[in-house]
Design a protein around this motif. Structure first.
Motif, PDB file in Angstrom:
ATOM      1  N   PRO A 157      43.460  27.323  30.392  1.00 23.06           N
ATOM      2  CA  PRO A 157      43.913  28.459  31.208  1.00 23.06           C
ATOM      3  C   PRO A 157      42.942  29.638  31.056  1.00 23.06           C
ATOM      4  O   PRO A 157      42.127  29.661  30.125  1.00 23.06           O
ATOM      5  N   ASN A 158      43.057  30.599  31.963  1.00 21.61           N
ATOM      6  CA  ASN A 158      42.113  31.729  31.958  1.00 21.61           C
ATOM      7  C   ASN A 158      42.039  32.412  30.593  1.00 21.61           C
ATOM      8  O   ASN A 158      40.963  32.821  30.150  1.00 21.61           O
ATOM      9  N   GLY A 159      43.180  32.522  29.930  1.00 17.13           N
ATOM     10  CA  GLY A 159      43.242  33.260  28.665  1.00 17.13           C
ATOM     11  C   GLY A 159      42.417  32.641  27.552  1.00 17.13           C
ATOM     12  O   GLY A 159      42.136  33.305  26.541  1.00 17.13           O
ATOM     13  N   ALA A 197      47.770  33.267  31.330  1.00 23.21           N
ATOM     14  CA  ALA A 197      48.513  32.010  31.415  1.00 23.21           C
ATOM     15  C   ALA A 197      48.165  31.222  32.679  1.00 23.21           C
ATOM     16  O   ALA A 197      48.591  30.080  32.836  1.00 23.21           O
ATOM     17  N   ASN A 198      47.400  31.838  33.594  1.00 18.72           N
ATOM     18  CA  ASN A 198      47.108  31.176  34.886  1.00 18.72           C
ATOM     19  C   ASN A 198      46.032  30.113  34.750  1.00 18.72           C
ATOM     20  O   ASN A 198      45.148  30.203  33.902  1.00 18.72           O
ATOM     21  N   SER A 199      46.101  29.172  35.649  1.00 10.98           N
ATOM     22  CA  SER A 199      45.029  28.207  35.814  1.00 10.98           C
ATOM     23  C   SER A 199      44.178  28.741  36.963  1.00 10.98           C
ATOM     24  O   SER A 199      44.714  29.059  38.018  1.00 10.98           O
ATOM     25  N   SER A 200      42.875  28.856  36.775  1.00 13.41           N
ATOM     26  CA  SER A 200      42.042  29.424  37.843  1.00 13.41           C
ATOM     27  C   SER A 200      42.132  28.552  39.098  1.00 13.41           C
ATOM     28  O   SER A 200      42.475  27.369  39.022  1.00 13.41           O
ATOM     29  N   SER A 201      41.768  29.143  40.222  1.00 15.13           N
ATOM     30  CA  SER A 201      41.829  28.391  41.488  1.00 15.13           C
ATOM     31  C   SER A 201      40.915  27.166  41.409  1.00 15.13           C
ATOM     32  O   SER A 201      41.247  26.095  41.927  1.00 15.13           O
ATOM     33  N   VAL A 247      33.460  38.287  38.486  1.00 15.89           N
ATOM     34  CA  VAL A 247      34.596  37.937  37.614  1.00 15.89           C
ATOM     35  C   VAL A 247      34.858  36.429  37.705  1.00 15.89           C
ATOM     36  O   VAL A 247      35.041  35.738  36.692  1.00 15.89           O
ATOM     37  N   ASN A 248      34.827  35.910  38.917  1.00 15.14           N
ATOM     38  CA  ASN A 248      35.065  34.473  39.106  1.00 15.14           C
ATOM     39  C   ASN A 248      33.976  33.627  38.446  1.00 15.14           C
ATOM     40  O   ASN A 248      34.260  32.561  37.900  1.00 15.14           O
ATOM     41  N   CYS A 249      32.727  34.113  38.492  1.00  9.93           N
ATOM     42  CA  CYS A 249      31.635  33.363  37.847  1.00  9.93           C
ATOM     43  C   CYS A 249      31.853  33.286  36.332  1.00  9.93           C
ATOM     44  O   CYS A 249      31.481  32.299  35.696  1.00  9.93           O
ATOM     45  N   ALA A 250      32.438  34.350  35.774  1.00 14.13           N
ATOM     46  CA  ALA A 250      32.609  34.381  34.320  1.00 14.13           C
ATOM     47  C   ALA A 250      33.826  33.575  33.866  1.00 14.13           C
ATOM     48  O   ALA A 250      33.888  33.144  32.719  1.00 14.13           O
ATOM     49  N   ILE A 251      34.800  33.390  34.747  1.00  8.10           N
ATOM     50  CA  ILE A 251      36.053  32.742  34.322  1.00  8.10           C
ATOM     51  C   ILE A 251      36.185  31.313  34.859  1.00  8.10           C
ATOM     52  O   ILE A 251      36.385  30.352  34.095  1.00  8.10           O
ATOM     53  N   ASN A 252      36.070  31.159  36.177  1.00  7.76           N
ATOM     54  CA  ASN A 252      36.445  29.883  36.804  1.00  7.76           C
ATOM     55  C   ASN A 252      35.706  28.666  36.256  1.00  7.76           C
ATOM     56  O   ASN A 252      36.344  27.657  35.926  1.00  7.76           O
ATOM     57  N   PRO A 253      34.348  28.703  36.138  1.00  9.13           N
ATOM     58  CA  PRO A 253      33.671  27.487  35.665  1.00  9.13           C
ATOM     59  C   PRO A 253      34.090  27.102  34.252  1.00  9.13           C
ATOM     60  O   PRO A 253      34.251  25.911  33.952  1.00  9.13           O
ATOM     61  N   GLN A 291      38.660  34.807  52.414  1.00  6.46           N
ATOM     62  CA  GLN A 291      38.092  33.813  51.485  1.00  6.46           C
ATOM     63  C   GLN A 291      37.663  34.376  50.133  1.00  6.46           C
ATOM     64  O   GLN A 291      37.290  35.540  50.007  1.00  6.46           O
ATOM     65  N   ASN A 292      37.662  33.482  49.167  1.00 10.23           N
ATOM     66  CA  ASN A 292      37.082  33.742  47.848  1.00 10.23           C
ATOM     67  C   ASN A 292      35.574  33.687  47.955  1.00 10.23           C
ATOM     68  O   ASN A 292      35.022  33.039  48.836  1.00 10.23           O
ATOM     69  N   GLY A 293      34.903  34.277  46.970  1.00  6.36           N
ATOM     70  CA  GLY A 293      33.456  34.148  46.886  1.00  6.36           C
ATOM     71  C   GLY A 293      32.759  34.873  48.024  1.00  6.36           C
ATOM     72  O   GLY A 293      33.335  35.746  48.690  1.00  6.36           O
TER      73      GLY A 293
HETATM   74  O1  KPL Z   1      40.482  34.801  41.117  1.00  8.32           O
HETATM   75  C1  KPL Z   1      40.746  34.033  40.221  1.00  8.32           C
HETATM   76  C2  KPL Z   1      40.740  32.595  40.544  1.00  8.32           C
HETATM   77  O2  KPL Z   1      41.442  31.831  39.902  1.00  8.32           O
HETATM   78  O3  KPL Z   1      40.006  32.219  41.478  1.00  8.32           O
HETATM   79  C3  KPL Z   1      41.006  34.535  38.839  1.00  8.32           C
HETATM   80  C4  KPL Z   1      40.686  36.013  38.793  1.00  8.32           C
HETATM   81  C5  KPL Z   1      40.157  33.819  37.839  1.00  8.32           C
HETATM   82  C6  KPL Z   1      42.460  34.445  38.486  1.00  8.32           C
HETATM   83  O4  KPL Z   1      42.883  33.148  38.251  1.00  8.32           O
END
Ligand code: KPL
Length: 307
Positions: free
Chosen positions: A202-204, A250-254, A188-194, A105-107
Motif C-alpha cells: 500500500p502507499n503507506g 492504507a490505499n492501493s495506488s491506481s 507525486v505519482n512517479c514517487a509512489i505508484n511504481p 486523466q492521470n499523468g
Molecule cells: O494518485 C494516486 C494514484 O494512486 O494514482 C496516489 C496519489 C498515489 C494515491 O493513491
C-alpha cells in the motif's frame, strides 16, 4: 431544456462523475465503448449505484455508444489516459465548433495529444484526487473524496458551464496554471505508484522499501519540474510527497490496482512522460530511469503492456 452533458468512459471515474451529476438532476449520458457494454447497461435498467460509506444510492443514467449520432456540446472524458486518443476519434463526428471538452486523466501526454487533435476547441484539463473503484459493472464505490482542479492550458477564462460542477457538489477550483498542478501530481505519482507495484504494497509502505533512493529521486523530480517551469523547492516537494503517502497510507495506488486486476497501466503517461521529458531537457535522472526500467521489466513479466 439545456443540452445534456456527455461522459465518455464507464470506468470508476466516469461512473462517479455521472452519479454526482445525476444526483443533482443534471441530464447526463454515459458513452460506453462497445454495443455489448451499452446492452449490459440497458439490462441494468440504466441504474447507476453510488456507494459511499454505508450509503447506497441509485440513479438513472442513460448510456449510449459513440455512434449514437446526437451532437455533443459538453464532453467530460473519463477514460484511462491510454484510451483517450482512440475514444476521442470515435466520438469526433459528434463534436462541432461549439463543443467543449474536459479531460480527467492521470499523468500527462494524453491531454496534450487531445489538445493538438482538437486544436479549434476549448480543451480543459483537470487534476482529480478522488479515490473510486467499481464493485460491479454499474456500481461505483467512492472510497475517498479529494479536491479537483480544473483549468485551461491556453489560459482562456473559465467557461460558464462549469457551474454544473458546483450544482453537482464537486469540490473543485478553477486553476489558472493547470499544467503546473498536473506536473506536481505526476511527480507525486512517479514517487509512489511504481514502488507500490514493485513491492506490492500500500502507499503507506513505499518509504520502507525505498529509503535510500527517496531523496535522490525527489531531487531528480524537482529538477524535472523546474525544467517544465514549475518552481518548487526539493524540501517542499519532499513534504508534498510524504504528505500524500501519509494521507493515503492504507490505499492501493491506481497502478497497483491495475496490475493486480491484470489491466493495462498508465505507466507511459506517468513514468514514461517524466522519462521522455527529462531526456528532452537534457537532465540526468538515474533513479527515475532505474525505477522506470524496473517497472517495465515487472510489467513484462506480468504479461502487461509496457506503455
Ligand atoms: O494518485 C494516486 C494514484 O494512486 O494514482 C496516489 C496519489 C498515489 C494515491 O493513491
Amino acid at each position: 431544456m439545456s443540452e445534456p452533458l456527455h461522459i465518455l468512459g464507464g470506468g470508476s471515474l466516469g461512473l462517479l462523475w455521472a452519479a454526482r451529476f445525476a444526483r443533482a438532476g443534471i441530464d447526463c449520458r454515459l458513452i460506453l465503448r462497445t454495443p455489448e457494454a451499452a446492452a449490459r447497461w440497458r439490462a441494468e435498467h440504466h441504474q447507476l449505484v453510488l456507494e459511499q460509506g454505508n450509503r447506497l444510492q441509485s440513479y438513472s443514467v442513460p448510456a449510449e455508444t459513440a455512434e449514437a449520432g446526437e451532437p455533443i456540446s459538453r464532453l467530460i472524458v473519463a477514460t484511462k489516459a491510454w484510451a483517450v486518443a482512440e475514444a476521442l476519434e470515435g466520438i469526433a463526428p459528434r463534436l462541432h465548433a461549439g463543443s467543449q471538452l474536459l479531460l480527467l486523466q492521470n499523468g500527462l501526454g494524453s491531454q496534450q495529444a487531445a489538445s493538438e487533435r482538437f486544436a479549434d476547441l476549448p480543451v480543459l484539463y483537470a487534476s482529480v484526487t478522488d479515490g473510486a473503484w467499481k464493485r460491479d459493472n454499474n456500481h461505483v464505490v467512492w472510497a475517498g473524496s479529494g479536491p479537483t482542479q480544473v483549468g485551461d492550458p491556453q489560459q482562456r477564462p473559465q467557461p460558464g458551464w462549469l457551474s454544473m460542477l458546483d450544482q453537482a457538489g464537486v469540490d473543485w477550483q478553477w486553476q489558472p496554471d493547470i499544467l503546473s498542478v498536473l506536473w506536481m501530481k505526476l511527480a507525486v505519482n512517479c514517487a509512489i505508484n511504481p514502488l507500490t507495484v514493485l513491492h506490492d504494497c500500500p502507499n503507506g509502505d513505499v518509504l520502507r522499501h525505498a529509503a535510500d533512493d527517496f531523496i535522490p529521486l525527489v531531487q531528480e523530480l524537482q529538477a524535472l519540474l523546474a525544467s517544465q517551469g514549475v518552481a518548487v523547492g526539493a524540501a517542499e516537494l519532499e513534504q508534498r510527497i510524504r504528505g500524500v503517502i501519509q494521507a493515503t497510507a492504507a490505499n492501493s495506488s491506481s497502478m497497483r490496482q491495475d496490475v493486480q486486476a491484470g489491466r493495462r497501466t498508465e505507466i507511459d503517461f506517468i513514468l514514461g512522460h517524466a522519462w521522455r521529458s527529462a531526456r528532452s531537457a537534457g537532465l540526468l535522472t538515474p533513479v527515475l530511469d532505474s525505477l522506470y526500467h524496473r517497472l517495465q521489466t515487472h510489467l513484462h513479466q506480468s504479461g502487461l503492456p509496457l506503455n
